[in-house]
Design an enzyme around this catalytic site. Sequence first.
Site, PDB file in Angstrom:
ATOM      1  N   ARG A  56     115.606  51.056  24.405  1.00 36.12           N
ATOM      2  CA  ARG A  56     114.940  52.178  25.075  1.00 36.12           C
ATOM      3  C   ARG A  56     113.443  52.105  24.795  1.00 36.12           C
ATOM      4  O   ARG A  56     112.894  52.852  24.002  1.00 36.12           O
ATOM      5  CB  ARG A  56     115.524  53.508  24.596  1.00 36.12           C
ATOM      6  CG  ARG A  56     117.031  53.629  24.697  1.00 36.12           C
ATOM      7  CD  ARG A  56     117.564  53.417  26.103  1.00 36.12           C
ATOM      8  NE  ARG A  56     117.228  54.469  27.014  1.00 36.12           N
ATOM      9  CZ  ARG A  56     117.931  55.607  27.176  1.00 36.12           C
ATOM     10  NH1 ARG A  56     119.012  55.809  26.456  1.00 36.12           N
ATOM     11  NH2 ARG A  56     117.579  56.517  28.057  1.00 36.12           N
ATOM     12  N   GLN A 107     111.963  50.243  30.847  1.00 37.05           N
ATOM     13  CA  GLN A 107     112.262  51.423  31.661  1.00 37.05           C
ATOM     14  C   GLN A 107     112.751  51.072  33.059  1.00 37.05           C
ATOM     15  O   GLN A 107     113.651  51.716  33.595  1.00 37.05           O
ATOM     16  CB  GLN A 107     111.030  52.333  31.753  1.00 37.05           C
ATOM     17  CG  GLN A 107     110.829  53.195  30.529  1.00 37.05           C
ATOM     18  CD  GLN A 107     109.673  54.168  30.703  1.00 37.05           C
ATOM     19  OE1 GLN A 107     108.785  53.955  31.538  1.00 37.05           O
ATOM     20  NE2 GLN A 107     109.667  55.221  29.918  1.00 37.05           N
ATOM     21  N   ASP A 122     116.455  50.384  33.029  1.00 38.62           N
ATOM     22  CA  ASP A 122     117.269  51.347  32.295  1.00 38.62           C
ATOM     23  C   ASP A 122     118.364  51.928  33.193  1.00 38.62           C
ATOM     24  O   ASP A 122     118.188  52.982  33.817  1.00 38.62           O
ATOM     25  CB  ASP A 122     116.372  52.456  31.740  1.00 38.62           C
ATOM     26  CG  ASP A 122     117.106  53.382  30.785  1.00 38.62           C
ATOM     27  OD1 ASP A 122     118.345  53.288  30.691  1.00 38.62           O
ATOM     28  OD2 ASP A 122     116.433  54.205  30.142  1.00 38.62           O
ATOM     29  N   SER A 126     119.667  55.556  32.326  1.00 36.66           N
ATOM     30  CA  SER A 126     118.854  56.666  32.813  1.00 36.66           C
ATOM     31  C   SER A 126     118.975  56.838  34.320  1.00 36.66           C
ATOM     32  O   SER A 126     119.116  57.959  34.813  1.00 36.66           O
ATOM     33  CB  SER A 126     117.387  56.458  32.427  1.00 36.66           C
ATOM     34  OG  SER A 126     117.216  56.576  31.030  1.00 36.66           O
ATOM     35  N   TYR A 147     118.991  58.356  21.408  1.00 35.05           N
ATOM     36  CA  TYR A 147     120.373  58.808  21.419  1.00 35.05           C
ATOM     37  C   TYR A 147     120.639  59.736  20.245  1.00 35.05           C
ATOM     38  O   TYR A 147     120.058  59.593  19.166  1.00 35.05           O
ATOM     39  CB  TYR A 147     121.340  57.619  21.316  1.00 35.05           C
ATOM     40  CG  TYR A 147     121.315  56.694  22.500  1.00 35.05           C
ATOM     41  CD1 TYR A 147     121.878  57.069  23.706  1.00 35.05           C
ATOM     42  CD2 TYR A 147     120.713  55.448  22.409  1.00 35.05           C
ATOM     43  CE1 TYR A 147     121.855  56.211  24.796  1.00 35.05           C
ATOM     44  CE2 TYR A 147     120.684  54.583  23.491  1.00 35.05           C
ATOM     45  CZ  TYR A 147     121.253  54.974  24.686  1.00 35.05           C
ATOM     46  OH  TYR A 147     121.231  54.127  25.754  1.00 35.05           O
TER      47      TYR A 147
END
Length: 371
Positions: free
Chosen positions: A119, A124, A127, A130, A230
């Site tokens: 992460r 990103q 990801d 997400s 997390y």
Amino acid sequence: MKLGIPVESRDGETRVAATPETVKKLVAAKHEVLVEAGAGIKSSIPDDAYEAVGARVSFAAEVYGVDAVLKVRAPSAEERSLMRSGAVVVGMLNPFDADNTAAMAAHGLTAFALEAAPRTSRAQSMDVLSSQANIAGYKAVLMAANTYQRFMPMLMTAAGTVKAARMLIMGAGVAGLQAIATAKRLGAVIEASDVRPAVKEQIESLGAKFLDVPFITDEEKEIAQGIGGYARPMPVDWMRRQAELVHERARQADIIITTALIPGRKAPILISEDTVRAMKPGSVILDMAVDQGGNCPLSESGKTVIKHGVHIIGEGNLAALVAADASALYARNLLDFLKLIINAEGGLVINREDDIVAGTLLCSGGEVLRK
């Protein structure tokens, strides 16, 4: 490189690993793309849309017999049997499923689990957790609102005033924050809870009230910070205090959405049967963690049940219910990842010094690399 896009065979899986948008870019990069007939149908993508951007529509055996197979979910035993030793498979392969990883290694596959990417800012654009959780949080609110037998917003009518629905959202990760934003747009009054104090500002910025369970010890404060974005399992005494607060707020809630997951572990119980029993008749619980044991012990995967007068929706694959957009976002995540393992000449390059490549690589050359 020859790339294959198969039909996802898992029950309820409607997504596809590539869209015409990403296939066009792959073809422009001189890759040969084979798409199994019907792969995109459940995502509203007909075969001819792939053909129009240069892909070739084929049958399963040929699609799986390529250099690299791009998937949404981990390959089944039957699908593995169609793949050649030494082939690459990329997808959401569940890195915590040791048996599946071992089976892929035994077959000689080089497997990358996209959900294991670190992460970090650099990762990103890849990801998948997400991108898919964002969709799931949105859909969760719509499903709950559809089941709830009253309005969501406050309404002032000639026949009287209708109160706004009260919603409690458990867990403020990507899914929970999107659920807050969606519920706010629908006019609900929202409270939200999370073990991580850092999300308080995000929750309140979206218009929800943060349910604060004070930390008594330094250990509780440290654990609450989480790891890599997390949550971590909290101490028993903190969980007891949270349960007492949640029980009280749940009694007043009309809708509860639970999103709490701990990677590789059973989902924490947040809504007990006693709490369900205390809720108002006609209330709704949507348990997004049902496939990892559930945040409510009364949830049943893939079903909506009524227990103690409360509707409990057990739906663990909400992103698949918004298949077109879920596939579009996932396909872009996957395309960006491929740039890390395929060079300009179209050859496979596995740079284990790259933190994203190393973090996602499950097995290669018959060896399990992620224990």
